[in-house]
Design a protein around this motif. Sequence first.
Motif, PDB file in Angstrom:
ATOM      1  N   VAL A  46       0.843  -1.204   0.000  1.00 33.31           N
ATOM      2  CA  VAL A  46       0.000   0.000   0.000  1.00 33.31           C
ATOM      3  C   VAL A  46       0.877   1.251   0.000  1.00 33.31           C
ATOM      4  CG1 VAL A  46      -1.594   1.365   1.417  1.00 33.31           C
ATOM      5  CG2 VAL A  46      -2.045  -1.059   1.016  1.00 33.31           C
ATOM      6  N   GLU A  50       0.917   3.977  -2.942  1.00 33.71           N
ATOM      7  CA  GLU A  50       0.618   5.380  -2.655  1.00 33.71           C
ATOM      8  C   GLU A  50       1.746   6.300  -3.098  1.00 33.71           C
ATOM      9  OE1 GLU A  50      -0.467   5.606   1.504  1.00 33.71           O
ATOM     10  OE2 GLU A  50      -2.420   4.680   1.122  1.00 33.71           O
ATOM     11  N   LYS A  56      -4.550   6.915  -2.637  1.00 34.76           N
ATOM     12  CA  LYS A  56      -4.700   6.480  -1.248  1.00 34.76           C
ATOM     13  C   LYS A  56      -5.530   5.205  -1.222  1.00 34.76           C
ATOM     14  CE  LYS A  56      -4.385   7.872   3.154  1.00 34.76           C
ATOM     15  NZ  LYS A  56      -3.111   7.712   3.787  1.00 34.76           N
ATOM     16  N   LEU A  57      -5.035   4.196  -0.519  1.00 34.74           N
ATOM     17  CA  LEU A  57      -5.755   2.932  -0.367  1.00 34.74           C
ATOM     18  C   LEU A  57      -6.108   2.737   1.098  1.00 34.74           C
ATOM     19  CD1 LEU A  57      -3.526   0.620  -2.596  1.00 34.74           C
ATOM     20  CD2 LEU A  57      -5.701   1.666  -3.211  1.00 34.74           C
ATOM     21  N   ASP A  61     -10.838  -1.051   0.538  1.00 39.63           N
ATOM     22  CA  ASP A  61     -10.527  -1.226  -0.884  1.00 39.63           C
ATOM     23  C   ASP A  61     -10.182  -2.682  -1.206  1.00 39.63           C
ATOM     24  OD1 ASP A  61     -10.834   1.493  -1.514  1.00 39.63           O
ATOM     25  OD2 ASP A  61      -8.745   1.934  -1.020  1.00 39.63           O
ATOM     26  N   PHE A  62      -9.715  -3.413  -0.210  1.00 43.90           N
ATOM     27  CA  PHE A  62      -9.237  -4.770  -0.431  1.00 43.90           C
ATOM     28  C   PHE A  62     -10.297  -5.848  -0.195  1.00 43.90           C
ATOM     29  CE2 PHE A  62      -5.381  -2.354   0.160  1.00 43.90           C
ATOM     30  CZ  PHE A  62      -4.572  -2.864  -0.840  1.00 43.90           C
ATOM     31  N   LEU A  74      -8.154  -2.509  -9.177  1.00 45.93           N
ATOM     32  CA  LEU A  74      -8.330  -1.546  -8.086  1.00 45.93           C
ATOM     33  C   LEU A  74      -7.479  -0.304  -8.327  1.00 45.93           C
ATOM     34  CD1 LEU A  74      -9.196  -0.618  -5.218  1.00 45.93           C
ATOM     35  CD2 LEU A  74      -7.270  -1.975  -4.344  1.00 45.93           C
ATOM     36  N   ILE A  75      -6.219  -0.509  -8.659  1.00 41.59           N
ATOM     37  CA  ILE A  75      -5.318   0.631  -8.884  1.00 41.59           C
ATOM     38  C   ILE A  75      -5.769   1.434 -10.095  1.00 41.59           C
ATOM     39  CG2 ILE A  75      -2.937   1.351  -9.334  1.00 41.59           C
ATOM     40  CD1 ILE A  75      -3.601   0.075  -6.490  1.00 41.59           C
ATOM     41  N   LYS A  78      -8.744   3.492  -9.015  1.00 41.17           N
ATOM     42  CA  LYS A  78      -8.328   4.614  -8.159  1.00 41.17           C
ATOM     43  C   LYS A  78      -7.690   5.725  -8.990  1.00 41.17           C
ATOM     44  CE  LYS A  78      -9.249   3.429  -3.879  1.00 41.17           C
ATOM     45  NZ  LYS A  78      -9.947   4.293  -2.924  1.00 41.17           N
TER      46      LYS A  78
END
Length: 84
Positions: A46, A50, A56-57, A61-62, A74-75, A78
Amino acid sequence: MTKDIIEEKINYFLVDEFEVEEEEIAPEANLKETLELDSLDFVDLVVAIESNFGVKLVGEDFVNVKTLQDFYDLIESKLSQKTV
């Protein structure tokens, strides 16, 4: 940033910082089992994400992230939210 670049950067972190064997890296790889990432590794991951992607995670999110492909997605998500 393209999906390919996102994947390349993440794969680089996994090999360089987490000593994951390159042949273990596949979209269907389970982050916890196949890649043997523990909770401390996730924290380090993470931080790396970042600092390198500027997103920001948080733990939530997971929730649905099981595979490396889920993590790539996910990335990418984001990053797309960041540019909107």
